[in-house]
Design a protein around this motif. Structure first.
Motif, mmCIF file in Angstrom:
data_model
loop_
_atom_site.group_PDB
_atom_site.id
_atom_site.type_symbol
_atom_site.label_atom_id
_atom_site.label_comp_id
_atom_site.label_asym_id
_atom_site.label_seq_id
_atom_site.Cartn_x
_atom_site.Cartn_y
_atom_site.Cartn_z
ATOM 1 N N UNK A 26 3.716 36.880 5.640
ATOM 2 C CA UNK A 26 3.274 35.845 4.377
ATOM 3 C C UNK A 26 2.029 35.375 4.230
ATOM 4 N N UNK A 29 0.007 38.200 3.246
ATOM 5 C CA UNK A 29 0.233 38.536 1.579
ATOM 6 C C UNK A 29 -0.397 37.496 1.037
ATOM 7 N N UNK A 157 -0.120 37.778 -5.446
ATOM 8 C CA UNK A 157 -0.385 37.678 -3.964
ATOM 9 C C UNK A 157 -0.637 39.049 -3.874
ATOM 10 N N UNK A 160 1.846 42.466 -4.542
ATOM 11 C CA UNK A 160 2.894 42.081 -5.215
ATOM 12 C C UNK A 160 2.702 41.846 -6.677
ATOM 13 N N UNK A 161 3.436 42.705 -7.452
ATOM 14 C CA UNK A 161 3.398 42.130 -8.992
ATOM 15 C C UNK A 161 4.215 41.252 -9.484
ATOM 16 N N UNK A 162 4.107 40.933 -10.714
ATOM 17 C CA UNK A 162 4.996 39.742 -11.246
ATOM 18 C C UNK A 162 4.200 38.730 -11.837
ATOM 19 N N UNK A 163 4.686 37.681 -12.667
ATOM 20 C CA UNK A 163 4.197 36.843 -13.416
ATOM 21 C C UNK A 163 3.205 36.108 -12.591
ATOM 22 N N UNK A 164 1.805 35.952 -13.186
ATOM 23 C CA UNK A 164 0.666 35.316 -12.546
ATOM 24 C C UNK A 164 0.051 34.583 -13.293
ATOM 25 N N UNK A 165 -0.907 33.759 -13.126
ATOM 26 C CA UNK A 165 -1.742 32.768 -13.738
ATOM 27 C C UNK A 165 -2.705 33.795 -14.418
ATOM 28 N N UNK B 154 13.689 28.995 0.746
ATOM 29 C CA UNK B 154 12.171 28.803 1.530
ATOM 30 C C UNK B 154 11.025 29.688 0.384
ATOM 31 N N UNK B 155 11.400 30.929 0.182
ATOM 32 C CA UNK B 155 10.442 31.659 -0.692
ATOM 33 C C UNK B 155 10.180 30.796 -2.079
ATOM 34 N N UNK B 159 6.700 30.668 -1.914
ATOM 35 C CA UNK B 159 6.031 31.779 -2.478
ATOM 36 C C UNK B 159 7.248 32.487 -3.273
ATOM 37 N N UNK B 161 6.824 34.021 -6.199
ATOM 38 C CA UNK B 161 6.780 35.328 -6.654
ATOM 39 C C UNK B 161 7.247 36.455 -5.959
ATOM 40 N N UNK B 162 7.145 36.154 -4.624
ATOM 41 C CA UNK B 162 7.702 37.240 -3.623
ATOM 42 C C UNK B 162 9.138 37.587 -3.855
ATOM 43 N N UNK B 165 9.421 36.917 -8.749
ATOM 44 C CA UNK B 165 8.605 37.578 -9.339
ATOM 45 C C UNK B 165 7.846 36.662 -10.393
ATOM 46 N N UNK B 166 7.893 35.380 -10.442
ATOM 47 C CA UNK B 166 7.264 34.484 -11.172
ATOM 48 C C UNK B 166 6.565 33.348 -10.306
ATOM 49 N N UNK B 167 5.439 32.764 -10.993
ATOM 50 C CA UNK B 167 4.506 31.895 -10.209
ATOM 51 C C UNK B 167 5.238 30.668 -9.926
#
Lengths: 212, 904
Positions: A26, A29, A157, A160-165, B154-155, B159, B161-162, B165-167
């Motif tokens: 983690x 990443x 991260x 890792x794809x996905x929603x992000x700012x 925990x994620x 974390x 997003x891991x 898949x969202x912030x």
């Protein structure tokens, strides 16, 4: 009783070892690269074409960085949602002395296939240096009048794809849904491989880029 | 009854629980193994995925191994190795299942990381949960679900997003994900509980079936035991019937009609005895009590004996009855001669019984051989009606005849083929049938005999070919099979053999040969041929000057004996009755050629039949001359009468007693030359009586010089009885119903041996003692594993008896030691003591003193249950036995040499 205790200890040791390894993974990443010191105005000496009348997104990438696959995936989503309100230029770094078509990786092909995206080679990384980028996946959004609107990564991260700012900001700025008010443009962490070897050398334990 | 049923129900219930536990354990172990394999595959898959997706991390032109690859190797190993090791070393344990359950979910988490958080990889979780349900233990799903929920919690905190898949995610989102997992769990748990319930039901059904099967088999065993007992009980009165009929026939003085009636009684008794023997055999086989013996025997002789024995039956039906002994058939083999004879008699008898015309051929040939085995195939071919293919399968089944009417027409129990099949299979062979309706049948079987332990000089007689090479012989017979048998036989002996199918062809061949100055040296002619019979052909040959010097051998059927005068007038050198033994034919050929001056080196044939006749009469004559005093211990009055009559007829003075105790008392108070001892008597049986007599005499067993010869009489013709009799101190064994000739022979042999012993043993013992003294002087403290001198003295100097005893010891000791070890494993002191006692007795007979004393010690310790000492004693016994077995060949050869010295 002794046997049960021993079994419990063994299982706890095993679970702890697994948890430690996961924590380390983690950490890797979640480790961002150094932020760009990008010019706040479109550089005059750049060979990259700025789109007239539309915001231009510059994406500086290492063609072999596996973490940048997630960046390209996010770029695809971004371009899809932008619906032609911005254009993107992806610069694939091409160091000196490498083989012909070294930069033509699957990452190049994937990026080139996204509508509204132009992929060009960045010979010797001169444009990356010009735009002050140090980490693969560095995105810079310039307004049609050449002002820097955003600088940062468009993934949440490493790999890792996905929603992000970052993606959300670029999309909103590109659609002119928000107007930057602060003197400094908004920034997000960039997750990816170092673009240049010198920044690679100072990665602690090879687990993350050196923050300078 | 109700108590028994409730006991059975209780047994079935506990057995059902046991079956359920066993099956559940099997499922746990099997699923553990499957997961171990899956874990290994997942580990490798993770490494491969990491190397494909993110092999290296880059900076400019420099690169190094991507941390994901290290994670796949190291973290994958940390997750996978412990459950793999547990599955290998602790299969079926609860901890193994739970660790596997947790590890499988951690593997899901790792794979999700390695694939960059792809949503598709999340399906691994659901697949893994379904796989965990293979255990049919719903509890295994709990730790897996807890790991998934904890991971998401925990994620979600640190974390999101891991995993989402969202912030940012709701702090309760982990509950949503865990809820879906629990959703699947509900079905899997229901499935596990239902499977478990079904598993219990199936186990209970299997247990019920098992109990029912055991009960049925127990009943079957009881039935077999009952049949065996009944057969035994029936044999005793039958002994009276047959014995009395035999006496009536021997005594003579009956009118012709009365004599016919008595013959009918005798033959009916014999038939009944055969049937009972069949039932007894079948019962023993079914009850698993049939033991095979093993000894060297003359294989050719056995086959020819059977053929000769059944020849009269074939003759009555005017069948051509042939014996085709291939040349590769070994002369001597090692196996159970009695059982082989029984099978051959059964198959041949059937062939004769069911063939109305044509021929029956008994053939033997070597099918295959190895270092220690000789696979001999026997064929019994007939030209009977044949058997339809659909009926062939039923043939070898018990109580099965093709047609119920056969039982009425031909008699028999329908057990013969079933017994033959089981006997062949017990001997490690196979049996089968080839048959076609209208063309006859061939019943065949193969037996893997052992190679003989010794080579008899007699067996080489037929293979020592006299100087016949190049001599010409003509065989004339209208039967193709017989012609081929003769041609093959003569060619094997070195002759140039030709064949002719009738008299005309024979004359043509004889004349051509004479004209070509290469006349035949011998003609072998069948008596019964169409157009020109044997006598007419012989006369024609003797009538032609160019052919009249040809010696002629005549072969004729048993049902049509030739008048000796007619035979002599026709100019035959010899006349043989078919089926002809190879040895007889050989001797007759040798004689005929010798008379023609062709093979002077060939010995004159022994008149075997007449010699036997003389031997038969001389036994009775010798016995009468000896006027022996015989003690008969027999509880059955009819049998007493039979034995008394038989012995009185042989000139013996008979004293009858009804119990073993009376026999012991009689021996103590009177002198007898021989004692006949029924084994099963009230109060004290024959074994105990024999033991007490020997104890009183102070002799070892079997009897030494001066001891009373004891012959056992028993109706229980089971292997093992003989050994039991010998170990009780008896010297001989005669089965009931008593065959007078066998009884006479047994008595005479024992008495003569006793007389010879008195004359021969003294110098032999003296030499033996001298030898022992010399040996002891040469090697201080040396004691051979077997004391040859004592053994020889006990066996009255007979090397064959020594060999036989050694062979029996060798054959039995392995199984006895196995039985001992088994008894040790079961901690069964009584069994240890019993088996040790048997070994002690057998080894004492052999003068194997070390073995005997070790066995005696073990017997004592086993009875007391002193296991630690007994274990040491067992090791000593095993060592002694090993030394003894290694020493046996030396003893056997020394015994032979010593016997020769004694004779000289």
């Amino acid at each position: 009783m002794v046997r049960a205790t021993l079994w419990t200890i063994a299982v706890v040791v095993w679970a702890s070892a697994s948890a430690l390894c996961f924590a380390r993974l983690w950490k890797y990443e979640a480790a961002a690269g150094p932020a760009a010191r990008s010019p706040t105005a479109w550089p005059q000496d750049t060979s990259v074409l700025q789109e007239r009348g539309l915001p231009t997104l510059i994406l500086l990438m290492h063609p072999k960085c596996p973490c940048s696959r997630a960046t390209v995936e996010e770029l695809a989503k971004l371009m899809s949602h932008a619906q032609g309100r911005l254009v993107a230029r992806v610069l694939m770094i091409r160091p000196d002395g490498v083989a012909k078509f070294w930069e033509r990786t699957d990452l190049w092909q994937t990026a080139a296939a996204i509508p509204g995206v132009t992929v060009v080679a960045d010979a010797q990384g001169s444009e990356s240096r010009r735009f002050g980028a140090a980490t693969s996946g560095q995105a810079l959004l310039y307004s049609p009048d050449g002002r820097l609107l955003f600088a940062g990564g468009i993934t949440g991260s490493r790999g890792h794809s996905g929603d992000n700012e970052g993606r959300s900001l670029v999309l909103a700025l590109g659609r002119a849904e928000i107007i930057p008010t602060a003197a400094e443009p908004p920034q997000t962490p960039v997750y990816g491989c170092p673009l240049f070897a010198e920044s690679f050398a100072c990665q602690p334990d090879g687990m993350g880029p050196c923050r300078k | 009854m109700s108590q028994m049923m409730s006991t059975c129900a209780g047994d079935a219930s506990s057995l059902g629980a046991e079956f359920y536990r066993t099956h559940r354990e099997t499922i746990y172990r099997r699923t553990d193994r499957m997961f171990a394999a899956l874990m290994a595959v997942q580990w490798v898959f993770g490494i491969v995925a990491a190397m494909v997706i993110s092999p290296r991390t880059w900076a400019g032109v420099e690169s190094q191994m991507h941390p994901h690859v290290w994670a796949a190797v190291v973290l994958g190993g940390v997750i996978s190795l412990p459950p793999i090791l547990l599955a290998v070393f602790k299969p079926g344990h609860a901890v193994t299942r739970y660790v596997i359950s947790v590890a499988q979910m951690l593997t899901s988490a790792l794979l999700i990381h390695l694939t960059g958080g792809r949503i598709e990889t999340h399906f691994h979780v659901f697949g893994s949960l379904a796989f965990l349900a293979f255990y049919r233990d719903w509890r295994v799903l709990i730790p897996a679900t807890v790991v998934v929920a904890l991971d998401h919690f925990l994620r979600g905190l640190y974390f999101p997003q891991s995993v989402y898949g969202v912030l940012t995610a709701s702090s309760w989102r982990w509950l949503e994900h865990a809820g879906w997992v629990i959703f699947e769990d509900l079905f899997l748990i229901a499935s596990c509980l239902r499977s478990d319930k079904e598993m219990r039901e199936i186990a209970q059904r299997a247990a019920d079936l098992h109990v029912a099967k055991e009960a049925a088999e127990g009943a079957n065993r009881a039935k077999s035991q009952f049949l065996a007992n009944m057969s035994h009980e029936i044999r005793t009165p039958l002994n009276g019937v047959i014995g009395m009929a035999e006496l009536l026939i021997r005594k003579g003085g009956l009118a012709e009609r009365q004599l016919r009636y008595v013959h009918v009684i005798k033959s009916s008794g014999d038939t009944l005895l055969t049937l009972i023997n069949g039932v007894l055999d079948f019962s023993k086989i079914e009850a698993g009590k049939l033991e095979l013996s093993r000894s060297d025997f003359d294989l050719r002789g056995v086959v020819e004996d059977v053929v000769e024995m059944l020849a009269p039956k074939a003759a009555v039906k005017k069948l051509e009855f042939l014996c085709h002994m291939h040349l590769d058939v070994p002369a001597r083999v090692c196996g159970d001669v009695d059982r082989l004879r029984q099978i051959l008699i059964n198959l041949t008898n059937n062939a004769i019984k069911f063939t109305e015309e044509g021929e029956v051929v008994v053939a033997a040939r070597l099918e295959q051989s190895s270092d220690d085995r000789l696979f001999v195939r026997f064929d019994v071919r007939d030209s009977g009606l044949g058997i339809a293919r659909e009926q062939q399968d039923r043939l070898f089944k018990s109580f099965s005849q093709l047609d119920a009417s056969n039982t009425r027409k031909y008699g028999g129990t329908g057990l013969g083929l079933a017994i033959s099949k089981q006997l062949v299979e017990l001997m490690g062979g196979t049996i089968g049938l080839q048959s076609e309706v209208g063309k006859g049948s061939t019943f065949w079987f193969t037996i893997p005999f052992l190679r003989p332990t010794s080579r008899s000089p007699e067996t080489t007689r037929l293979t020592s070919i006299p100087p016949t090479r190049g001599l010409r012989v003509l065989a004339v017979d209208d039967l193709p099979a017989q012609r081929e048998i003769m041609r093959e036989q003569f060619q094997a002996w070195g002759f140039v053999a030709d064949i002719a199918s009738d008299g005309t062809e024979a004359l043509t061949l004889l004349r051509s040969a004479a004209t070509a100055a290469a006349p035949y040296h011998l003609a072998v002619i069948d008596m019964h041929m169409p157009l020109m019979n044997g006598i007419a052909l012989a006369r024609a040959i003797k009538g032609e000057p160019s052919l009249q010097q040809t010696p002629i051998l005549m072969l004729t059927s048993m049902d049509q004996p030739l008048d000796p005068n007619e035979m002599s007038a026709a100019g035959f050198a010899a006349c043989l009755t078919k089926p002809v033994r190879q040895s007889e034919l050989f001797d007759a050929v040798a004689t005929a050629l010798a008379r023609g001056g062709l093979t002077p080196s060939v010995a004159q044939p022994e008149p075997a039949a007449s010699a036997n006749a003389v031997a038969e009469t001389s036994v009775l004559t010798d016995l009468r001359r000896l006027r022996l005093r015989v003690l008969v211990a027999e509880d059955n009055e009819v049998n007493q009468e039979v034995v008394k009559e038989i012995l009185t007829d042989a000139g013996c003075t008979v004293t009858l007693v009804s119990t073993g105790a009376a026999a012991v008392q009689a021996v103590a108070s009177h002198e007898y030359d021989v004692a006949l001892m029924d084994c099963q008597m009230p109060e004290m049986d024959g074994f105990e009586a024999a033991r007490r007599i020997r104890n009183a005499e102070g002799h070892a067993q079997p009897v030494e010089c001066g001891a009373l010869p004891i012959i056992a009489l028993t109706a229980n013709a089971i292997q093992g009885d003989r050994e039991r009799c010998l170990s009780a101190g008896m010297d001989g064994y005669v089965a009931k119903p008593i065959d007078p000739d066998l009884l006479f022979q047994a008595i005479l042999t024992l008495v003569q041996r006793s007389l010879r012993q008195a004359a021969v043993s003294a110098p032999a013992v003296a030499r033996a003692t001298e030898h022992t003294v010399k040996l002891a002087a040469t090697v201080p403290g040396y004691e051979a594993p077997i004391n040859l001198e004592t053994l020889l003295r006990r066996c009255r100097g007979k090397a064959t008896l020594v060999e036989s005893l050694l062979g029996k010891f060798d054959a039995a000791i392995g199984a006895q030691l196995d039985e001992l070890r088994g008894a040790f494993t079961r901690i069964d002191g009584a069994a240890v003591s019993r088996v040790a006692h048997a070994i002690k007795g057998a080894s004492a007979n052999l003068s194997a003193n070390a073995v005997s004393s070790a066995a005696a010690e073990l017997e004592r310790l086993g009875a007391k249950g002193e296991w630690e000492s007994a274990n040491e004693s067992l090791q000593r016994l095993e060592t002694s036995v090993r030394e003894c077995l290694e020493y046996i060949p030396t003893v056997a050869s020394s015994a032979k040499q010593r016997a020769v010295e004694v004779k000289a």
